[in-house]
Every structure is written in structure tokens, then in C-alpha cells.
Design an enzyme around this catalytic site. Structure first.
Site, PDB file in Angstrom:
ATOM      1  N   CYS A   1     -12.533 -10.641   2.514  1.00 25.50           N
ATOM      2  CA  CYS A   1     -12.999 -10.878   1.024  1.00 25.50           C
ATOM      3  C   CYS A   1     -14.482 -10.763   0.889  1.00 25.50           C
ATOM      4  O   CYS A   1     -14.966 -10.259   0.145  1.00 25.50           O
ATOM      5  CB  CYS A   1     -12.365 -12.023   0.604  1.00 25.50           C
TER       6      CYS A   1
ATOM      7  N   HIS B   1     -15.839 -15.922  -5.020  1.00 28.26           N
ATOM      8  CA  HIS B   1     -16.858 -16.172  -3.975  1.00 28.26           C
ATOM      9  C   HIS B   1     -18.482 -15.591  -4.884  1.00 28.26           C
ATOM     10  O   HIS B   1     -18.468 -14.744  -5.765  1.00 28.26           O
ATOM     11  CB  HIS B   1     -16.878 -15.200  -2.786  1.00 28.26           C
TER      12      HIS B   1
END
Lengths: 220, 220
Positions: A12, A128
Site C-alpha cells: 500500500c 497513509h
């Protein structure tokens, strides 16, 4: 395609970074990259998200904090990524950012971009953030970088210096695009070969499920 | 000393970084430094700390969040530092980390370390964290860096790879020392001239009040 039905989906943090950096890499070739991450609870699973919420309630109530997932306090705290430590002192998440970038960019051993990463988990739920410093083989101006990012697939440029308005995890949460901002010429590198930028991407969407669907759609 | 009674105290992010980096700089000379910060609410004052707590309660209760100090949601979010933006695209906090480092290290125009900084505020109460990538003029090994940091004034080394135990803001909160860990040779730089590290320091103590007292004690 074969019969396996398995779709290889990248890490990710790596895919969120590369959505932001690849348009620039194609234009000027990344020679070196220094990245520091601000990673959300969702990357560690639903239990980590639930524990962050529970711990936060407990801290605010003055109660002892439940420490089942990580074994220490995550609420109002941050910590080095919980993936296994490697012999070279980097953790597995950091080495994924190095190796998977080389793989996704199709770089041979002789032409690999030099990459170092520091992966940190912050008390954020599901998107994130990453602070990225780039050194290019060829000069690339701030305005050229902005132009490339504006036209890049999967990128939303959010770079308003006047209003001090740049990507935050909440901007990216629940969105498909990676948000990119703080694009600026790096004052520590001469010759116009350095850029700094900051990006945020939804870990559950672009970091995982959405990206798997996008790969499947490309294949089919 | 004169009659003024004014003590010049450095920027909090800068002094926390330099407590960690100066012992290494003295040994091998920092040529270039790339730093990304994870800064606490306390740097923006007591009102910011109170708003972070209040917003967090509101988010957990499903209520609308009060946005008086920053004008947006800070709880479970992070954002580019709120100091004024400069013409070069860096904010004032970032440029302080550049200029004050040169000043504290007494570097003349011809011998300034090249520095780039990205300053980010995270939902943490009172200790700053920083991810620091270093390029030295001379090679410096990981073990030599660890040895220097172990003996450095004001540094607590917390670098346990076996237990994945490294500095967190909660370790540093209420402490005088800057906690340093994740010390590792940078795989993106050849010739042993690169190191990565991570540090945490109490913004209120070492970042402000304690440091002013330490300067006053030195002067008196």
C-alpha cells in the site's frame, strides 16, 4: 492470465507513493528517493483500527489502555512500523518500498533508483501520508512537475500555498485518487534536480481493494 | 551578558534534531540532511492541545468538530505545518530548521550543510518526532554512530531491533533527553557516507523551557 485467478497487488505505501512519483520519474528519471511515511491504522487491519479507537476513549477517560494488537499505547502516539526487522536495520515494509518500486518501474540491476524509506505508524484511521524527497537524473522544474501531476491519472493536486492548504489523510479518506501537494524545488540540491512533495492516499482503496480491481480490469 | 536578560532559544524542531545529529556531525561533517517531522500539538500552544483533545472527544461521540485554532479537523488527522508559507514553497518552520542549524553549527556561507525539511503536525500532545536522512563528507559506520550517540550529552539511545522497540513521542514526553533510534546505514548511498535515524524529544522541555534554562545555566 492462466487458471490461477490470483492478482498480485503491490504494498500500500509503495503504490500510493508511485502514483505520485511515476509521472515525474517518466519525465526525468528518479536517481534517488528518500521517503518517510505517516501510516494509518487500517494497514494493520480492522483490529488495529478498533484498538486505536478504544485506546483513545480510554486515554480521554483517564483509564488504563487496552494493549492487545501492538502491546503498547497507539492513541496519541506514533511508532516505527510493526513489520519484521531485517538484517540491514530496515523493516520489511521499508524494504517493500524499495524492492516493489524497482519491480513496478521494471528496473534492471544496473539501473535501479536508489531508495531509502522510514516507515512510521501514526494515530490516523485509514489514509497513509508520505513525505518524499527526490533526486532526478535530469533537471525538472517545480512548474513542470505541477503540470505533469495535474495531468496524471489517479492524482488530485492539492497545493494551495496561499491558503496553506495541502493534502491531509482526511482529504484522501474514502477517495480513489492520491492527493499530492507541497511540490517544491529542493533547496538542498543544486542544478534543479531535486524536488520535495507530500502525498496522501486511502490505504483501503488505492492501497488495497481499489488497486486490485483496477489491475483486474486492465487484465480483463 | 549585558543588561537585556534576553536568552535566544532555538526553534524546537531544530534543537531536537541537532541534539541527535551534532555528535555525528562533529565526527564526519554533515554534507546534506533530509528531515521530515511529526510535530506535536504543544508547539502550537495550549489552545491547540485543548482543541486536539476536544475534537477527539467530538469525533468519538459522532458530533461536529470544533475548529477554532486551525480551522479544520486535527483529531485523527495530520497536516502541513501551520507556519507562514515562504516564497520558495517552504514554510517558516522548515526554513528555521535550515537557517538555525547553520547558525548553531557556526557554518559560514562557503561551508553550509545542505538541508531540506518537511514539517508536519500530527495528533500527538507534546513530543516531536523526526525522520532524518544524513549524507556525510566522510564515511561513518552504523556502529560508530551508535557509539557516539551512546556517549552524547542529552541523548538516550533506544534502538532495540530484536524487540522492534524504538523512540516514540510517549517515551520522550516529560523527559529531558532526546530519544534516538533506527540508526542504520542508508542503503541508497554508496561508500558508507549515509545514515538514517529517528528521534523524539519533548517539545515543551528540550524544545523550549528546559533548553532556555540550560542556556542560562551555561551563561551564568
Amino acid at each position: 492470465l492462466g487458471n490461477g485467478g490470483i492478482i498480485a497487488n503491490p504494498n500500500c505505501s509503495t503504490i500510493i507513493m508511485l502514483i505520485a512519483v511515476t509521472p515525474l520519474h517518466r519525465a526525468a528519471n528518479v536517481k534517488r528517493m528518500v521517503v518517510s511515511t505517516y501510516q494509518a491504522a487500517s494497514g494493520a487491519g480492522a483490529a488495529a483500527m478498533a484498538e486505536l479507537e478504544q485506546q483513545t476513549r480510554e486515554v480521554l477517560a483517564g483509564d488504563p489502555v487496552t494493549q492487545e494488537v501492538f502491546g503498547f499505547q497507539y492513541a496519541f502516539n506514533l511508532f516505527s512500523h510493526n513489520s519484521p526487522m531485517q538484517d540491514n536495520g530496515y523493516n520489511q515494509e521499508e524494504m517493500k518500498m524499495v524492492h516493489e518500486t524497482h519491480k513496478i518501474w521494471g528496473q534492471s540491476d544496473e539501473h535501479k533508483s536508489a531508495i531509502t524509506a522510514t516507515c512510521v505508524r501514526v494515530p490516523i484511521m485509514r489514509a497513509h501520508a508520505e513525505s518524499i524527497n527526490l533526486t532526478f537524473e535530469k533537471p525538472i522544474s517545480e512548474s513542470e512537475a505541477v503540470r505533469l501531476l495535474k495531468g496524471a491519472l489517479g492524482v488530485s493536486l492539492l497545493d494551495d500555498r496561499g491558503d496553506n492548504r495541502f493534502p491531509t489523510p482526511l482529504d484522501a479518506s474514502g477517495k480513489d485518487d492520491v492527493f499530492v501537494g507541497r511540490v517544491r524545488g529542493d533547496i538542498s540540491q543544486p542544478g534543479g534536480v531535486g524536488l520535495d512533495l507530500f502525498c496522501c492516499g486511502d490505504q483501503i482503496r488505492k492501497g488495497a481493494a481499489l488497486n486490485a480491481i483496477q489491475i483486474a480490469e486492465l487484465l480483463l
